[in-house]
Write a protein that holds these residues in place. Structure first.
Motif, mmCIF file in Angstrom:
data_model
loop_
_atom_site.group_PDB
_atom_site.id
_atom_site.type_symbol
_atom_site.label_atom_id
_atom_site.label_comp_id
_atom_site.label_asym_id
_atom_site.label_seq_id
_atom_site.Cartn_x
_atom_site.Cartn_y
_atom_site.Cartn_z
ATOM 1 N N SER A 163 -15.093 -22.616 -14.199
ATOM 2 C CA SER A 163 -14.680 -22.606 -15.604
ATOM 3 C C SER A 163 -13.505 -23.559 -15.810
ATOM 4 O O SER A 163 -13.065 -24.232 -14.877
ATOM 5 C CB SER A 163 -14.263 -21.190 -16.010
ATOM 6 O OG SER A 163 -13.005 -20.885 -15.430
ATOM 7 N N TRP B 291 -22.683 -11.336 -13.457
ATOM 8 C CA TRP B 291 -22.576 -12.023 -12.163
ATOM 9 C C TRP B 291 -21.281 -11.690 -11.424
ATOM 10 O O TRP B 291 -21.310 -11.232 -10.296
ATOM 11 C CB TRP B 291 -22.656 -13.552 -12.360
ATOM 12 C CG TRP B 291 -24.059 -14.053 -12.480
ATOM 13 C CD1 TRP B 291 -24.724 -14.331 -13.644
ATOM 14 C CD2 TRP B 291 -24.977 -14.320 -11.420
ATOM 15 N NE1 TRP B 291 -25.984 -14.767 -13.356
ATOM 16 C CE2 TRP B 291 -26.174 -14.773 -12.001
ATOM 17 C CE3 TRP B 291 -24.902 -14.231 -10.030
ATOM 18 C CZ2 TRP B 291 -27.296 -15.136 -11.243
ATOM 19 C CZ3 TRP B 291 -26.017 -14.589 -9.274
ATOM 20 C CH2 TRP B 291 -27.189 -15.037 -9.889
ATOM 21 N N GLU C 228 -18.826 -7.925 -13.791
ATOM 22 C CA GLU C 228 -18.329 -8.465 -15.057
ATOM 23 C C GLU C 228 -19.442 -8.486 -16.101
ATOM 24 O O GLU C 228 -20.624 -8.440 -15.771
ATOM 25 C CB GLU C 228 -17.806 -9.896 -14.855
ATOM 26 C CG GLU C 228 -16.531 -9.962 -14.068
ATOM 27 C CD GLU C 228 -15.986 -11.386 -13.996
ATOM 28 O OE1 GLU C 228 -15.037 -11.686 -14.728
ATOM 29 O OE2 GLU C 228 -16.531 -12.184 -13.225
ATOM 30 N N ARG C 229 -19.032 -8.608 -17.371
ATOM 31 C CA ARG C 229 -20.027 -8.531 -18.451
ATOM 32 C C ARG C 229 -21.044 -9.672 -18.434
ATOM 33 O O ARG C 229 -22.120 -9.560 -18.996
ATOM 34 C CB ARG C 229 -19.337 -8.460 -19.815
ATOM 35 C CG ARG C 229 -19.309 -7.020 -20.345
ATOM 36 C CD ARG C 229 -18.802 -6.966 -21.765
ATOM 37 N NE ARG C 229 -17.390 -7.347 -21.816
ATOM 38 C CZ ARG C 229 -16.648 -7.278 -22.917
ATOM 39 N NH1 ARG C 229 -17.172 -6.852 -24.046
ATOM 40 N NH2 ARG C 229 -15.379 -7.634 -22.891
ATOM 41 N N ASN C 230 -20.699 -10.776 -17.746
ATOM 42 C CA ASN C 230 -21.684 -11.865 -17.642
ATOM 43 C C ASN C 230 -22.806 -11.537 -16.654
ATOM 44 O O ASN C 230 -23.719 -12.335 -16.457
ATOM 45 C CB ASN C 230 -20.994 -13.189 -17.278
ATOM 46 C CG ASN C 230 -20.355 -13.171 -15.883
ATOM 47 O OD1 ASN C 230 -20.702 -12.372 -15.016
ATOM 48 N ND2 ASN C 230 -19.408 -14.066 -15.678
#
Ligand code: MG
Ligand code: MG
Length: 259
Positions: free
Chosen positions: A81, A218, A214-216
């Motif tokens: 990121s 992954w 995590e909400r992603n």
């Protein structure tokens, strides 16, 4: 029934293992305060493609990048990121390649600049536990012997073993049988046969063993938000002593890399 690899297959896996090892060193040369994990990912992707290989994580079950970049309390599977690394962070870099139809897969946790003493101890212990696991990866042992070797090394030091994720066989597929847990009991699990190629990858937490997704879907993070470390090597199970295919030598023999 897990089939051992032929020596021809092992040579192709070795080529991948060396490329992954060199890619991790190339990333390591650029780890520093002020650098983004996205920039490191892009360096690795270019390096892999320049060597005629494909970054095998990219698109794997929808993973969006060439590398997993897991900073501090992210155990594994972090997305690269625009997050800027800062002094005192740790970043686990996990790299996969696909070359000549076979896979490479190894990981290293780099300190960013100077880290505190407890973090240093976590990195050293996690890497040492990987080598303890490799010592146990001999023909006739079982996967539980590897897990036991890792667990019994790190737990007396006050660290904990992540239970939800494990090492694995490696071949044409990134994740083959057998699973290789980082905890367990001696004499339990899958019997290791000469010629099996496995990735051993302890994921060790400074605090408690609990993690969450995590909400992603992954990133795996420690529940107490303390740091985690992750080192991974690919080895061939042999009689008497495992043979390492990937290596940290390209990192640790390069005086320009902070490790
Ligand atoms: Mg990996
Ligand atoms: Mg792996």
């Amino acid at each position: 029934m897990v089939k051992p690899k032929t020596e021809e297959e092992i040579e192709l896996l070795r080529e991948n293992a060396i490329l992954v090892s060199k890619t991790l060193a190339e990333v390591g040369r650029h780890v520093a305060p002020g650098v983004t994990t996205k920039a490191l990912n892009d360096i690795a992707e270019q390096f892999i493609r320049d060597h005629g290989a494909i970054p095998s994580f990219l698109g794997y079950e929808g993973f969006p990048a060439a590398l997993c970049m897991s900073v501090n309390d992210v155990v594994v599977h972090g997305f690269p990121s625009d997050k800027v690394l800062k002094e005192g962070d740790v970043v686990s870099v996990d790299c996969g390649t696909l070359y000549k139809g076979y896979q490479g897969d190894s990981a290293y946790t780099f300190p960013v600049g100077e880290v505190d003493a407890e973090t240093r101890k976590l990195l050293d212990a996690t890497k040492a536990s990987l080598y303890k696991g490799i010592e146990a990866a001999v023909a006739g042992n079982r996967t539980g012997d590897i897990g036991h070797a890792v667990q019994s090394y790190v737990e007396p030091l006050g660290f904990s073993v992540v239970r939800e994720l494990e090492g694995h066989g490696l071949g044409r597929e990134m994740h083959e049988q057998p699973g290789v847990p980082n905890y367990g009991r001696r004499g339990k699990g899958t019997v290791l046969l000469a010629g099996m190629v496995i990735c051993i990858e302890p994921m060790i937490n400074a605090g408690g063993k609990s993690v969450y997704l995590e909400r992603n879907g992954w990133g795996v993070r420690t529940c107490d938000h303390k740091k985690s470390a992750h080192y991974e090597l690919t080895v061939v199970v042999r009689r008497g002593q495992a043979e390492q295919l990937s290596t940290f030598d390209f990192i640790e023999k390069d005086p320009t890399i902070n490790f």
